[in-house]
Design a protein around this motif. Sequence first.
Motif, short mmCIF file in Angstrom:
data_model
loop_
_atom_site.label_atom_id
_atom_site.label_comp_id
_atom_site.label_asym_id
_atom_site.label_seq_id
_atom_site.Cartn_x
_atom_site.Cartn_y
_atom_site.Cartn_z
N SER A 43 0.85 -1.18 0.00
CA SER A 43 0.00 0.00 0.00
C SER A 43 0.89 1.24 0.00
CB SER A 43 -0.89 0.00 1.25
OG SER A 43 -1.58 1.20 1.35
N ARG A 44 0.77 2.03 -1.05
CA ARG A 44 1.58 3.24 -1.17
C ARG A 44 0.71 4.42 -1.54
NH1 ARG A 44 5.80 0.10 -4.37
NH2 ARG A 44 7.22 -0.56 -2.75
N ILE A 45 1.18 5.59 -1.16
CA ILE A 45 0.52 6.83 -1.56
C ILE A 45 1.32 7.40 -2.72
CG2 ILE A 45 -0.08 9.17 -0.88
CD1 ILE A 45 -0.34 8.18 1.97
N SER A 46 0.66 7.72 -3.79
CA SER A 46 1.36 8.30 -4.93
C SER A 46 0.79 9.68 -5.22
CB SER A 46 1.23 7.41 -6.16
OG SER A 46 -0.12 7.24 -6.50
N ARG A 47 1.61 10.50 -5.82
CA ARG A 47 1.19 11.85 -6.17
C ARG A 47 0.24 11.82 -7.35
NH1 ARG A 47 4.79 16.98 -5.33
NH2 ARG A 47 3.97 17.03 -3.35
#
Length: 146
Positions: A108-112
Amino acid sequence: MWPTEDADCVTDPSGMIYMLQGLAAAGLKTGRVMIAGGYRDGLERCHTESWIGIERSAGLVMPGSKVNVICADLKETSAAEWAETMWKELHAEKAESVLYEDGLRKVSRISRFRRKAQKRCTQRRRCLPHYRRRRRPGHDFLPLAR
């Protein structure tokens, strides 16, 4: 790991929150906190995946500590595999929230997100959502999407 032993802990994360609050209040400098939970059905999966919100907000009260969440389907995972998975995650170089599903490790990652520049609308009526209004006896106007 309480949620893997007691199914009630999956739907009620208060014990986990109290533990994190206690660590923060005591001023303990923990390098890493791993929250592990398994699910048996869709509802329990929703609950365990919602812990990612706890992980992301824990950084505000525990600066310098890395918190990560590990979720897995307990129907697909034996106790030995689950223990090995947690051991690998605990010794991983980077603390990341992961979901183990169908033998795959999903991170789970947050991307721009960058929005494209839009032209400025010269006619306000065309920029706003369009609604049709119809009248029902005894009711006010109700907006309906066109």
